[in-house]
Structures are given as C-alpha cells and as structure tokens.
Design a protein around this motif. Structure first.
Motif, PDB file in Angstrom:
ATOM      1  N   PHE A 130     -20.371  -2.557  21.036  1.00 38.66           N
ATOM      2  CA  PHE A 130     -19.842  -1.728  22.117  1.00 38.66           C
ATOM      3  C   PHE A 130     -19.526  -0.321  21.601  1.00 38.66           C
ATOM      4  O   PHE A 130     -19.851   0.674  22.256  1.00 38.66           O
ATOM      5  CB  PHE A 130     -18.591  -2.375  22.705  1.00 38.66           C
ATOM      6  N   PHE A 131     -18.908  -0.238  20.426  1.00 36.99           N
ATOM      7  CA  PHE A 131     -18.561   1.070  19.877  1.00 36.99           C
ATOM      8  C   PHE A 131     -19.806   1.845  19.441  1.00 36.99           C
ATOM      9  O   PHE A 131     -19.842   3.070  19.536  1.00 36.99           O
ATOM     10  CB  PHE A 131     -17.575   0.916  18.715  1.00 36.99           C
ATOM     11  N   VAL A 132     -20.832   1.133  18.997  1.00 41.35           N
ATOM     12  CA  VAL A 132     -22.098   1.795  18.676  1.00 41.35           C
ATOM     13  C   VAL A 132     -22.705   2.383  19.948  1.00 41.35           C
ATOM     14  O   VAL A 132     -23.225   3.500  19.943  1.00 41.35           O
ATOM     15  CB  VAL A 132     -23.070   0.804  17.992  1.00 41.35           C
ATOM     16  N   LEU A 171     -31.256  13.349  20.067  1.00 39.71           N
ATOM     17  CA  LEU A 171     -31.715  12.546  21.201  1.00 39.71           C
ATOM     18  C   LEU A 171     -32.301  11.219  20.740  1.00 39.71           C
ATOM     19  O   LEU A 171     -32.011  10.162  21.312  1.00 39.71           O
ATOM     20  CB  LEU A 171     -32.756  13.311  22.015  1.00 39.71           C
ATOM     21  N   LEU A 172     -33.109  11.260  19.701  1.00 45.15           N
ATOM     22  CA  LEU A 172     -33.725  10.046  19.185  1.00 45.15           C
ATOM     23  C   LEU A 172     -32.672   9.090  18.624  1.00 45.15           C
ATOM     24  O   LEU A 172     -32.698   7.886  18.907  1.00 45.15           O
ATOM     25  CB  LEU A 172     -34.756  10.397  18.118  1.00 45.15           C
ATOM     26  N   LEU A 173     -31.731   9.619  17.862  1.00 45.36           N
ATOM     27  CA  LEU A 173     -30.664   8.784  17.293  1.00 45.36           C
ATOM     28  C   LEU A 173     -29.793   8.181  18.383  1.00 45.36           C
ATOM     29  O   LEU A 173     -29.478   6.975  18.364  1.00 45.36           O
ATOM     30  CB  LEU A 173     -29.811   9.601  16.317  1.00 45.36           C
ATOM     31  N   CYS A 186     -28.146   3.535  21.660  1.00 45.61           N
ATOM     32  CA  CYS A 186     -27.890   2.977  22.996  1.00 45.61           C
ATOM     33  C   CYS A 186     -28.755   1.752  23.265  1.00 45.61           C
ATOM     34  O   CYS A 186     -28.281   0.767  23.836  1.00 45.61           O
ATOM     35  CB  CYS A 186     -28.118   4.040  24.065  1.00 45.61           C
ATOM     36  N   ILE A 187     -30.018   1.797  22.861  1.00 46.05           N
ATOM     37  CA  ILE A 187     -30.898   0.640  23.046  1.00 46.05           C
ATOM     38  C   ILE A 187     -30.404  -0.534  22.213  1.00 46.05           C
ATOM     39  O   ILE A 187     -30.368  -1.678  22.686  1.00 46.05           O
ATOM     40  CB  ILE A 187     -32.355   1.003  22.690  1.00 46.05           C
ATOM     41  N   TRP A 188     -30.002  -0.285  20.973  1.00 39.68           N
ATOM     42  CA  TRP A 188     -29.497  -1.356  20.122  1.00 39.68           C
ATOM     43  C   TRP A 188     -28.241  -1.984  20.723  1.00 39.68           C
ATOM     44  O   TRP A 188     -28.103  -3.207  20.746  1.00 39.68           O
ATOM     45  CB  TRP A 188     -29.210  -0.819  18.719  1.00 39.68           C
TER      46      TRP A 188
END
Length: 106
Positions: free
Chosen positions: A5-7, A47-49, A54-56
């Motif tokens: 969640f924090f990520v 943006l990539l990071l 967010c996807i992870w």
C-alpha cells in the motif's frame, strides 16, 4: 496496511511530482517562447518509475489470486442460501441448446 500500500502511495506521489514538473517545464518554455516537444528525460524516468510502482502495488495489495476453475477444491459450494426467493430458473438462457457436445467449425 502493508508495504505494498505504501509503495502504491509513493508511486502516486512520484506520478504527481512528474505532472507538476511537466507543467512547470511548459510554463518555462512559454516564457522563453519555445515549442514544447515533450517532457525532459528525468521526468520520463519519474513517470516510468511511478508507473511501475503503481502497477506493482495494484497487483500485490488486493491479495492472492484465486482459482477460477469450476472443479477446483477452493470453489466448492458449501450450501445453498436459505432464501430461495431470488433464485430465477426461468430466463433467456433456456433458449440456448443444452447439449455440451457441440463442436466448433474450423
């Protein structure tokens, strides 16, 4: 709330900062009267990071994936609900053929 969640929150913050940096960069280009051809490379890395984080987080936060196979041991029906008023057996599905031996045309 776990680590995932924090990520995800950190990923959203990175995406927000990249958005703010792009808007600020466009404002600077307007002052210098230059054309906007795209954001700088450091904003693209942000943006990539942020997207990867967010996807992870989206894949790990909801929990483990469950089996969708109907004959799986995890999907066994324990009992029918006590209230049978909402069970409808007369519907449009009866128009489809019942036979399961249908073959696809190649």
């Amino acid at each position: 709330m776990g680590f995932g969640f924090f990520v995800g929150v950190f990923g959203v913050l990175i995406l927000s900062h990249a958005t703010y940096s792009t808007v600020q960069y466009r404002g600077l280009l307007k002052i210098m009267e230059e054309e906007f051809s795209g954001p700088p490379i450091n904003v693209m890395f942000e943006l990539l990071l942020g997207f990867v984080l967010c996807i992870w987080a989206a894949l790990t936060v909801p929990g483990k994936f469950l089996s969708i196979h109907p004959h799986s041991e995890e999907n066994s029906i324990v009992s029918l609900p006590a209230n049978l008023d909402f069970m409808i057996f007369n519907h449009r599905g009866k128009a489809f053929p019942v036979g399961t031996d249908l073959k696809l045309k190649h």
